[in-house]
Enzyme design. Structure first.
Site: not given
Length: 401
Positions: A367-369
């Site tokens: 995830p790049c959150n």
């Protein structure tokens, strides 16, 4: 945030199979701080993340982002040197946003065997930009593009927009596909700006309209009318078949979110194309953070049979999309879906590797959150709640290798 500690009774276990960044004491799991994690990596690799010798060799995103070569571009760089220890199978492929907080890609590279990232903008493969970094040990010679080559401009991809496209809007490419879209209130406000000027706004108003168009990927759909892209329009832009995410109880919002978090299939397939000659009879794939199956779609479109695919994906919506695609395309292999990465224990990994004869490819993008520039609240890098799942990718990859 998923947590997992590998069993210590694995032959040859030396602590590497534990998630880097965690230890356990009295049944509780403790997260290492940055210094402790650095110490673990130093024991494994023999250097410190802060060593001057290492810091002097930082990877930088190139501009333009052309990676190690583009199709039909003879003047683009086409060479790199891999560390000897990672040459050859099992192959792996890791993806994430290119523009991250300072030091993130350097850290990712250190954990992934000191391999130089390949930074590529998908605008060279489609009508939409998507700046991503990839770390992999795949060969870079004899790559080839998916056929047919997709449209490379907005007007080619969305021909109905040509009739309404004003001469003062110079856009030829869309920006990165996001997980959300513009509101009806915004598009109505922009319509009034244009219509009140009878179609030719002042320069200042043009800049206001164009700024929002670029931010939200708005396209001209009628006289003075702008609208966000629909999921059915986004799917081909990202290399997926039309209606890939449609139906099965999936809402429009869920479709947009799933597509915004996916691979750009044409770009990824270009990198993976080298596997076709190596594995003419098919691949065993460990797909981490699978999403809606960008890796699986890319391999299928390349004509590489999928013998066994173990897919790890937390979203039930995305798992259902992948499962439906698997059935609709008549895949002959076996799809095993696991809901979250915590369930992928060392025992399960050993069992599957024994049954399949190992994995040929480990692929995924954590995830790049906490990495993306659009996150103004918790852009905490690899220490963030979601993006720290990168260390699970490393943990599993290191065990498989």
């Amino acid at each position: 945030c998923y947590r997992d500690t590998m069993e210590s009774d694995i032959p040859g276990y030396d602590g590497r199979m534990k998630r880097i960044g965690e230890s356990s004491s009295c049944g509780r799991k403790k997260r290492y701080n940055a210094d402790e994690r650095n110490s673990v990596l130093k024991r494994q690799r023999g250097y410190d993340l802060d060593d001057n010798a290492v810091r002097s060799h930082l990877w930088k995103t190139s501009n333009p982002m052309t990676g190690f070569g583009l199709p039909n571009e003879p003047n683009v760089r086409r060479f790199r040197k891999l560390p000897d220890t990672v040459i050859g199978p099992p192959f792996f492929y890791y993806e994430n946003v290119a523009l991250t907080p300072k030091g993130v890609w350097e850290t990712i590279s250190r954990f992934l065997y000191d391999i130089e990232p390949e930074f590529v903008d998908s605008k060279y493969f489609s009508a939409a930009a998507r700046k991503r970094g990839y770390i992999h040990n795949l060969p870079i010679d004899n790559r080839f593009q998916l056929q047919p080559i997709p449209p490379l401009t907005i007007q080619e991809a969305l021909p109905y927009t040509r009739k309404w496209w004003p001469s003062w809007d110079p856009r030829k490419k869309l920006n990165c596909i996001n997980t959300c879209c513009a509101s009806a209130r915004l598009t109505d406000r922009l319509r009034k700006i244009v219509s009140d000027s009878e179609g030719t706004p002042s320069y200042a108003d043009q800049q206001i309209v164009l700024e929002q168009c670029r931010k939200w990927n708005l396209v001209w759909v009628g006289l003075h009318k702008l609208a966000p892209l629909e999921p059915d329009e986004i799917e081909p832009l990202l290399g997926f078949p039309k209606h890939h995410t449609r139906g099965g109880g999936v809402s429009r919002t869920e479709r947009l979110r799933a597509l915004g978090n996916s691979f750009q299939v044409d770009t990824v397939a270009y990198h993976l194309s080298v596997l076709k000659r190596m594995f003419p009879y098919g691949l065993n794939v460990l797909s981490l953070f699978s999403g809606i199956g960008g890796a699986e779609v890319a391999l299928h479109r390349l004509g590489i049979p999928l013998k066994n695919v173990v897919s790890i994906e937390i979203s039930e919506v995305s798992r259902n999309v992948l499962k439906n695609w698997w059935c609709e395309t008549g895949q002959k292999g076996r799809l095993i879906e696991i809901a979250n990465i915590e369930q992928l224990t060392s025992g399960k990994l050993e069992s599957m590797m024994g049954a399949f004869g190992g994995f040929d490819l480990v692929i995924g993008g954590s995830p790049c959150n906490n990495l993306t520039g659009s996150n103004r609240v918790s852009r905490d890098g690899l220490e963030g709640k979601h993006s720290s799942l990168f260390y699970d990718y490393f943990r599993i990859l290191d065990f498989v290798r």
